[in-house]
Design a protein around this motif. Structure first.
Motif, PDB file in Angstrom:
ATOM      1  N   ASP A   1      38.477  26.903  43.143  1.00  0.00           N
ATOM      2  CA  ASP A   1      39.222  26.853  41.881  1.00  0.00           C
ATOM      3  C   ASP A   1      39.039  28.141  41.084  1.00  0.00           C
ATOM      4  OD1 ASP A   1      40.004  24.310  42.577  1.00  0.00           O
ATOM      5  OD2 ASP A   1      38.484  23.302  41.367  1.00  0.00           O
ATOM      6  N   LEU A   2      37.802  28.627  41.001  1.00  0.00           N
ATOM      7  CA  LEU A   2      37.542  29.834  40.223  1.00  0.00           C
ATOM      8  C   LEU A   2      38.218  31.057  40.834  1.00  0.00           C
ATOM      9  CD1 LEU A   2      35.983  31.180  37.893  1.00  0.00           C
ATOM     10  CD2 LEU A   2      34.063  31.465  39.469  1.00  0.00           C
ATOM     11  N   VAL A   3      38.095  31.215  42.141  1.00  0.00           N
ATOM     12  CA  VAL A   3      38.692  32.377  42.805  1.00  0.00           C
ATOM     13  C   VAL A   3      40.211  32.309  42.751  1.00  0.00           C
ATOM     14  CG1 VAL A   3      38.883  33.583  45.008  1.00  0.00           C
ATOM     15  CG2 VAL A   3      36.678  32.728  44.267  1.00  0.00           C
ATOM     16  N   ASP A   4      40.794  31.115  42.850  1.00  0.00           N
ATOM     17  CA  ASP A   4      42.253  30.992  42.746  1.00  0.00           C
ATOM     18  C   ASP A   4      42.747  31.398  41.360  1.00  0.00           C
ATOM     19  OD1 ASP A   4      42.453  30.155  45.345  1.00  0.00           O
ATOM     20  OD2 ASP A   4      42.475  28.005  44.861  1.00  0.00           O
ATOM     21  N   VAL A   5      42.023  30.999  40.322  1.00  0.00           N
ATOM     22  CA  VAL A   5      42.407  31.393  38.957  1.00  0.00           C
ATOM     23  C   VAL A   5      42.322  32.910  38.809  1.00  0.00           C
ATOM     24  CG1 VAL A   5      41.744  31.254  36.532  1.00  0.00           C
ATOM     25  CG2 VAL A   5      41.808  29.191  37.918  1.00  0.00           C
ATOM     26  N   TRP A   6      41.260  33.499  39.310  1.00  0.00           N
ATOM     27  CA  TRP A   6      41.122  34.958  39.225  1.00  0.00           C
ATOM     28  C   TRP A   6      42.190  35.664  40.033  1.00  0.00           C
ATOM     29  CZ3 TRP A   6      35.074  35.496  39.809  1.00  0.00           C
ATOM     30  CH2 TRP A   6      34.478  35.182  38.579  1.00  0.00           C
ATOM     31  N   ASP A   7      42.521  35.147  41.200  1.00  0.00           N
ATOM     32  CA  ASP A   7      43.564  35.760  42.025  1.00  0.00           C
ATOM     33  C   ASP A   7      44.920  35.734  41.325  1.00  0.00           C
ATOM     34  OD1 ASP A   7      42.379  36.851  44.246  1.00  0.00           O
ATOM     35  OD2 ASP A   7      42.384  34.984  45.384  1.00  0.00           O
ATOM     36  N   LYS A   8      45.256  34.610  40.725  1.00  0.00           N
ATOM     37  CA  LYS A   8      46.530  34.524  40.015  1.00  0.00           C
ATOM     38  C   LYS A   8      46.565  35.463  38.811  1.00  0.00           C
ATOM     39  CE  LYS A   8      47.430  29.736  41.408  1.00  0.00           C
ATOM     40  NZ  LYS A   8      47.601  28.334  40.941  1.00  0.00           N
ATOM     41  N   THR A   9      45.444  35.566  38.098  1.00  0.00           N
ATOM     42  CA  THR A   9      45.385  36.499  36.967  1.00  0.00           C
ATOM     43  C   THR A   9      45.576  37.933  37.431  1.00  0.00           C
ATOM     44  OG1 THR A   9      43.864  35.005  35.810  1.00  0.00           O
ATOM     45  CG2 THR A   9      43.950  37.286  35.058  1.00  0.00           C
TER      46      THR A   9
ATOM     47  N   VAL B   1      33.476  39.208  33.499  1.00  0.00           N
ATOM     48  CA  VAL B   1      33.724  40.050  32.322  1.00  0.00           C
ATOM     49  C   VAL B   1      34.696  41.173  32.667  1.00  0.00           C
ATOM     50  CG1 VAL B   1      32.638  41.547  30.619  1.00  0.00           C
ATOM     51  CG2 VAL B   1      31.462  39.488  31.391  1.00  0.00           C
ATOM     52  N   LEU B   2      34.552  41.744  33.852  1.00  0.00           N
ATOM     53  CA  LEU B   2      35.465  42.806  34.275  1.00  0.00           C
ATOM     54  C   LEU B   2      36.896  42.296  34.398  1.00  0.00           C
ATOM     55  CD1 LEU B   2      36.032  45.662  35.304  1.00  0.00           C
ATOM     56  CD2 LEU B   2      35.365  44.892  37.587  1.00  0.00           C
ATOM     57  N   ILE B   3      37.057  41.113  34.991  1.00  0.00           N
ATOM     58  CA  ILE B   3      38.407  40.549  35.122  1.00  0.00           C
ATOM     59  C   ILE B   3      38.984  40.226  33.753  1.00  0.00           C
ATOM     60  CG2 ILE B   3      39.705  38.604  36.063  1.00  0.00           C
ATOM     61  CD1 ILE B   3      37.756  38.521  38.373  1.00  0.00           C
ATOM     62  N   GLY B   4      38.147  39.765  32.818  1.00  0.00           N
ATOM     63  CA  GLY B   4      38.639  39.501  31.477  1.00  0.00           C
ATOM     64  C   GLY B   4      38.946  40.761  30.681  1.00  0.00           C
TER      65      GLY B   4
END
Length: 320
Positions: free
Chosen positions: A117-125, A251-254
């Motif tokens: 779930d976490l990696v999918d959210v980051w991938d979509k972002t 933090v980097l992705i945000g």
């Protein structure tokens, strides 16, 4: 009592007889004087040690808590078992912390689901950021091409004036443009600085987004690699999952959307300086729209600090 030489009476020590407990025959179920058997105390045969042949034998009736299956150990609870209980059967007595115990299997499946779930959210972002940054860079390049005409002399006009002065017999060098002494307008230089900074930030976001997507792919491959036992898998997962927080990947992705927002703001400011020498009215209207957008942006970003139920919270809010 005996008297001493001084005439005083010395105390006499009395020895109490030893106390021998007795058990009534009705409680024992056996006659007094016979040795007490374990069956007389517990009403069932003595418990063999776990792992002994008697305890491991399925032919022995169920007299001890570690023998038998879940249904034989807990006949009432087995009727109300959930799908989770069927998927993760109860461990045998003494095996609750073994390499393939139930607790490690539950953690592995729950952690794998949470990671997906976490990696999918980051991938979509990251996909959204890549798409927006690519379109923004293409748009900005088109504006920069128009700006380059103001940063250098118009060679077509220079050639036309030079040709006209050559064809005119009474020509003078007054109408000829001196290329060496050409200086770009200050508004064009300011616009160039703002737009080039915006382009650099947008391309930096693209580069970082590609790198982060590669890191996430490597993280998935690490946690999906087969290992000898479930307990070792849990230990390995804890190491890699703590690494995500330790090295600040979230933090980097945000931060990437914030960099893209700054690039967009620089482009809008450069647009105002680009329009100002040509049309002050248009530049004023565009500047007003930019101010309204910036005020709304900061209000929406800071609103969750005042109202916890505000839906404008972002991923960077917990780190502020």
């Amino acid at each position: 009592m005996a008297k001493s030489s001084t005439g005083r009476t010395a105390p006499t020590l009395r020895v109490r007889p030893s106390f021998t407990p007795s058990i009534h025959p009705s409680i024992m179920g056996e006659s007094v004087g016979q040795p007490i058997s374990p069956r007389a105390i517990s009403g069932r045969p003595p418990f063999p040690l776990p792992g002994s042949p008697i305890a491991a034998s399925s032919a022995v009736p169920f007299p001890f808590p570690w023998a038998g299956t879940y249904e034989t150990r807990y006949p009432r609870e087995s009727k109300h078992r959930t799908q989770r209980d069927i998927r993760y059967p109860v461990d045998r007595f003494g095996q609750e912390a073994s390499d393939d115990a139930r607790v490690w299997k539950v953690y592995r499946d729950d952690a794998t689901e949470a990671d997906n779930d976490l990696v999918d959210v980051w991938d979509k972002t990251l996909d959204v950021l890549l798409l927006f940054a690519a379109l923004f860079a293409a748009l900005l390049t088109a504006f920069l091409i128009q700006l380059y005409a103001q940063l250098q002399p118009d060679y077509t006009e220079v050639a036309a004036r030079a040709l006209a002065s050559t064809l005119n017999p009474n020509h003078t060098t007054r109408g000829v443009i001196d290329i060496d002494s050409f200086a770009a307008p200050s508004s064009a230089r300011q616009t160039s600085v703002l737009w080039h900074l915006s382009l650099v930030l947008s391309l930096t976001v693209v580069l970082l987004a590609i790198l982060v997507k590669q890191w996430l792919t490597e993280y998935r491959s690490r946690i999906r690699t087969r290992i000898s036992s479930t307990r070792r898998w849990v230990h390995r997962h804890l190491v890699y999952r703590r690494g995500l927080s330790r090295w600040g990947l979230g933090v980097l992705i945000g931060t990437l959307p914030i960099l893209l927002h700054v690039a967009l703001l620089l482009f809008l400011c450069g647009l105002v300086t680009f329009l100002l020498p040509m049309d002050q009215a248009s530049a004023t209207i565009v500047a007003g729209a930019i101010v309204i957008s910036v005020v709304f942006y900061f209000a929406a970003t800071l609103a969750p600090f005042q109202w916890g139920d505000c839906p404008s919270a972002t991923a960077m809010l917990p780190h502020m």
